[in-house]
Write a protein that holds these residues in place. Structure first.
Motif, short mmCIF file in Angstrom:
data_model
loop_
_atom_site.label_atom_id
_atom_site.label_comp_id
_atom_site.label_asym_id
_atom_site.label_seq_id
_atom_site.Cartn_x
_atom_site.Cartn_y
_atom_site.Cartn_z
N MET A 1 14.36 -24.24 -4.74
CA MET A 1 13.62 -24.94 -5.77
C MET A 1 13.74 -24.18 -7.08
SD MET A 1 9.59 -26.00 -5.80
CE MET A 1 8.88 -26.88 -7.18
N THR A 2 14.04 -24.85 -8.16
CA THR A 2 14.19 -24.23 -9.46
C THR A 2 12.87 -24.24 -10.21
OG1 THR A 2 16.50 -24.91 -9.57
CG2 THR A 2 15.45 -24.26 -11.63
N HIS A 3 12.50 -23.08 -10.77
CA HIS A 3 11.26 -22.95 -11.52
C HIS A 3 11.59 -22.67 -12.98
CE1 HIS A 3 8.68 -22.95 -7.99
NE2 HIS A 3 9.44 -22.02 -7.44
N ASN A 4 10.69 -23.09 -13.85
CA ASN A 4 10.80 -22.68 -15.24
C ASN A 4 10.55 -21.18 -15.35
OD1 ASN A 4 11.24 -25.32 -16.18
ND2 ASN A 4 9.03 -25.72 -16.28
N PRO A 5 11.18 -20.52 -16.31
CA PRO A 5 10.96 -19.07 -16.45
C PRO A 5 9.51 -18.76 -16.80
CG PRO A 5 12.19 -19.93 -18.32
CD PRO A 5 12.14 -21.03 -17.31
N VAL A 6 9.05 -17.60 -16.34
CA VAL A 6 7.72 -17.12 -16.66
C VAL A 6 7.72 -16.67 -18.12
CG1 VAL A 6 5.96 -15.38 -16.17
CG2 VAL A 6 7.28 -16.39 -14.29
N ARG A 7 6.79 -17.18 -18.89
CA ARG A 7 6.70 -16.82 -20.31
C ARG A 7 5.82 -15.57 -20.44
NH1 ARG A 7 5.23 -21.97 -19.88
NH2 ARG A 7 3.12 -21.54 -20.69
N ILE A 8 6.44 -14.48 -20.84
CA ILE A 8 5.75 -13.19 -20.81
C ILE A 8 5.63 -12.58 -22.20
CG2 ILE A 8 7.86 -11.81 -20.41
CD1 ILE A 8 6.13 -10.15 -18.39
N GLY A 9 4.53 -11.86 -22.40
CA GLY A 9 4.32 -11.06 -23.59
C GLY A 9 4.19 -9.60 -23.20
N VAL A 10 4.75 -8.70 -23.99
CA VAL A 10 4.75 -7.27 -23.68
C VAL A 10 3.92 -6.53 -24.72
CG1 VAL A 10 6.15 -5.19 -23.38
CG2 VAL A 10 7.01 -7.40 -22.58
N ILE A 11 2.87 -5.86 -24.28
CA ILE A 11 2.04 -5.02 -25.14
C ILE A 11 2.54 -3.58 -25.03
CG2 ILE A 11 -0.28 -4.14 -25.58
CD1 ILE A 11 -1.40 -6.69 -24.34
N GLY A 12 2.87 -3.01 -26.18
CA GLY A 12 3.48 -1.68 -26.21
C GLY A 12 4.97 -1.75 -26.41
N ALA A 13 5.43 -2.81 -27.10
CA ALA A 13 6.86 -3.10 -27.21
C ALA A 13 7.48 -2.45 -28.45
CB ALA A 13 7.06 -4.62 -27.27
N SER A 14 7.20 -1.17 -28.65
CA SER A 14 7.82 -0.47 -29.77
C SER A 14 9.33 -0.59 -29.68
CB SER A 14 7.42 1.01 -29.76
OG SER A 14 8.12 1.72 -30.76
N PRO A 15 10.02 -0.98 -30.76
CA PRO A 15 11.45 -1.27 -30.65
C PRO A 15 12.34 -0.04 -30.57
CG PRO A 15 10.72 -1.56 -32.91
CD PRO A 15 9.48 -1.30 -32.10
N ASP A 16 11.83 1.13 -30.98
CA ASP A 16 12.71 2.30 -31.11
C ASP A 16 12.42 3.42 -30.13
OD1 ASP A 16 14.16 1.24 -33.34
OD2 ASP A 16 12.42 1.68 -34.60
N ASN A 17 11.26 3.45 -29.53
CA ASN A 17 10.96 4.51 -28.58
C ASN A 17 9.92 4.03 -27.59
OD1 ASN A 17 8.26 5.04 -29.83
ND2 ASN A 17 9.54 5.74 -31.53
N GLY A 18 9.72 4.81 -26.55
CA GLY A 18 8.73 4.44 -25.55
C GLY A 18 9.36 3.81 -24.33
N LEU A 25 11.81 -3.91 -21.64
CA LEU A 25 12.41 -4.98 -22.44
C LEU A 25 13.86 -5.23 -22.05
CD1 LEU A 25 10.69 -3.99 -25.77
CD2 LEU A 25 10.27 -6.09 -24.49
N PRO A 26 14.71 -4.19 -21.89
CA PRO A 26 16.07 -4.45 -21.41
C PRO A 26 16.10 -5.14 -20.05
CG PRO A 26 15.93 -2.25 -22.32
CD PRO A 26 14.53 -2.78 -22.25
N ALA A 27 15.15 -4.78 -19.17
CA ALA A 27 15.10 -5.42 -17.85
C ALA A 27 14.78 -6.90 -17.97
CB ALA A 27 14.07 -4.72 -16.97
N LEU A 28 13.77 -7.21 -18.75
CA LEU A 28 13.36 -8.61 -18.90
C LEU A 28 14.47 -9.47 -19.48
CD1 LEU A 28 9.69 -8.08 -20.13
CD2 LEU A 28 10.38 -9.21 -17.99
N LEU A 29 15.24 -8.90 -20.39
CA LEU A 29 16.31 -9.67 -21.02
C LEU A 29 17.46 -9.98 -20.06
CD1 LEU A 29 16.53 -8.11 -24.60
CD2 LEU A 29 15.31 -10.16 -23.84
N THR A 30 17.53 -9.27 -18.94
CA THR A 30 18.58 -9.56 -17.96
C THR A 30 18.18 -10.64 -16.96
OG1 THR A 30 17.85 -7.93 -16.29
CG2 THR A 30 19.29 -7.13 -18.07
N LEU A 31 16.91 -11.05 -16.98
CA LEU A 31 16.39 -11.91 -15.90
C LEU A 31 16.19 -13.35 -16.35
CD1 LEU A 31 13.68 -9.44 -14.54
CD2 LEU A 31 15.86 -9.99 -13.46
N PRO A 32 16.85 -14.30 -15.68
CA PRO A 32 16.62 -15.70 -15.99
C PRO A 32 15.23 -16.18 -15.58
CG PRO A 32 18.04 -15.49 -14.06
CD PRO A 32 17.88 -14.11 -14.63
N GLN A 33 14.54 -15.38 -14.77
CA GLN A 33 13.19 -15.76 -14.33
C GLN A 33 12.15 -15.61 -15.43
OE1 GLN A 33 15.23 -13.58 -12.81
NE2 GLN A 33 14.97 -13.59 -10.59
#
Length: 381
Positions: A1-18, A25-33
């Motif tokens: 069964m195909t599901h729509n992707p989970v719409r997620i927000g990330v708190i602490g998403a500093s773009p340069d460190n952390g 963030l790199p993990a989430l971008l690899t996942l069609p889920q």
């Protein structure tokens, strides 16, 4: 069964460190889920840059606005541990599913409140025990379950990191040596290691005898200031599992050089060895698996990872595997990944270790069924 992707927000998403930028963030971008729809940081410029860099539609500096946004159905909390309770509570009050990094909270009492609140909200939760999703750990668990080395009789674990080597730390990590932060060697390296050992053995620890020590009392930060360490940097543990295997473990921070993780499971018909190539810990480092039976050469060896090798890739891939399972849980109501209840159980285990070290004696789990979310370990104050 195909599901729509989970719409997620990330708190602490500093773009340069952390940690979010390094792995989540790199993990989430690899996942069609998943669809990354929102990011949150403490500054508007960094929030906007994170949204631009990772393709999120919304950027926030107010975590409550992120959690309440109708486009967001799940929230990831990837910030310093002392802020977890407030941010996770905000997401739960908004009725959102929550992925929170480990340690879940600074105390067991806080973890129990979050676990109870999540149950009342009727949402799915995940705590960042990525060690369970390391490919070598998954494979080793399957081999143990199949009896590949016979009946497991003992586990020997060594987890050494160079964090605070030479009694020095980056200023951003200075807070971790303070016991109140809940982010020291016992909680981070110890929590990840002990959770993974119990997952690997498919068996809970039922008896513990621990010694804790703080060998580096004064830590110099990279700006020249100093901080007094109040959190232990060593854990020595003797324990037993419910399946009667015995366990010896040593968690060691501030190692001068040669930090690594090494786990040996000895069975009646062979041995299984998990080993890291560096000191990043079994939950975020690349692991090698070796299986030996009798005098034969290893029957299985090599790093087990589906993508490019390297510590950063291992961290991303382990978290990606956990996120994928979490998405499946949200969509079909499953329980594949570690939940807040599992995080609470580990916090309670760490309390038992502190109690054992303080009182200088072995502590056994209580027998019989426990009330939901109550500690299976006796009070050791």
């Amino acid at each position: 069964m195909t599901h729509n992707p989970v719409r997620i927000g990330v708190i602490g998403a500093s773009p340069d460190n952390g940690w979010a930028a390094a792995a989540h963030l790199p993990a989430l971008l690899t996942l069609p889920q998943y669809e990354l729809v929102a990011v949150g940081t403490t500054r508007q410029d960094s929030a906007r840059e994170a949204a631009r860099r990772y393709g999120a539609a919304h950027a926030f500096t107010d975590p409550s606005r992120l959690a309440r946004h109708p486009d967001v159905e799940a929230v990831a909390v990837v910030v310093k541990v002392p802020h977890h309770v407030e941010l996770v509570s905000t997401a739960l009050q908004a009725g959102k599913h929550v992925f929170c990094e480990w340690p879940l909270t600074t105390t067991s009492a806080e973890a129990e409140r979050l676990t109870t609140a999540a149950a009342s909200a009727g949402v799915h939760t995940a705590v960042g025990f990525q060690g369970r999703w390391a490919p070598a750990v998954v494979r080793a668990r399957a081999l143990l379950a199949d009896g590949h080395i016979g009946r497991p009789v003992s586990v020997t674990a060594y987890a050494a990191r160079s964090v605070a080597a030479g009694a020095r730390l980056p200023r951003a990590l200075g807070y971790t040596v303070e016991a109140a932060s809940g982010a020291g060697a016992l909680e981070v390296a110890g929590g990840h290691t002990l959770d993974t050992l119990q997952f690997l053995m498919d068996s809970e620890l039922t008896s513990v005898s621990a010694q804790l020590a703080t060998q580096h009392r004064q830590i110099t930060l990279d700006d020249g200031s100093t901080v007094v360490a109040t959190s232990p940097d060593h854990l020595a543990l003797h324990a037993s599992f419910a399946n009667h295997a015995i366990c010896v473990a040593h968690v060691h921070d501030a190692k001068s050089f040669g930090g690594r993780t090494w786990i040996e499971v000895s069975g009646t018909e062979g041995e299984l060895v998990l080993e890291s190539a560096g000191d990043r810990g079994l939950q975020i480092g690349a692991l090698t698996l070796r299986v030996l039976r009798g005098a034969a050469a290893p029957t299985e060896t090599g790093a087990l990872h589906g993508r490019a090798a390297g510590p950063r890739c291992a961290a991303r891939d382990n978290i990606a595997a956990q996120y994928a399972a979490f998405a499946d849980d949200i969509r079909d109501g499953g329980s594949r990944t570690a939940s807040f209840a599992d995080g609470l159980a580990t916090h309670q285990l760490l309390d038992a270790l502190r109690g054992s070290a303080r009182r200088g004696r072995r502590i056994d789990r209580l027998a019989g069924p426990q009330a939901p979310f109550s500690s299976p370990w006796p009070t050791t104050r």
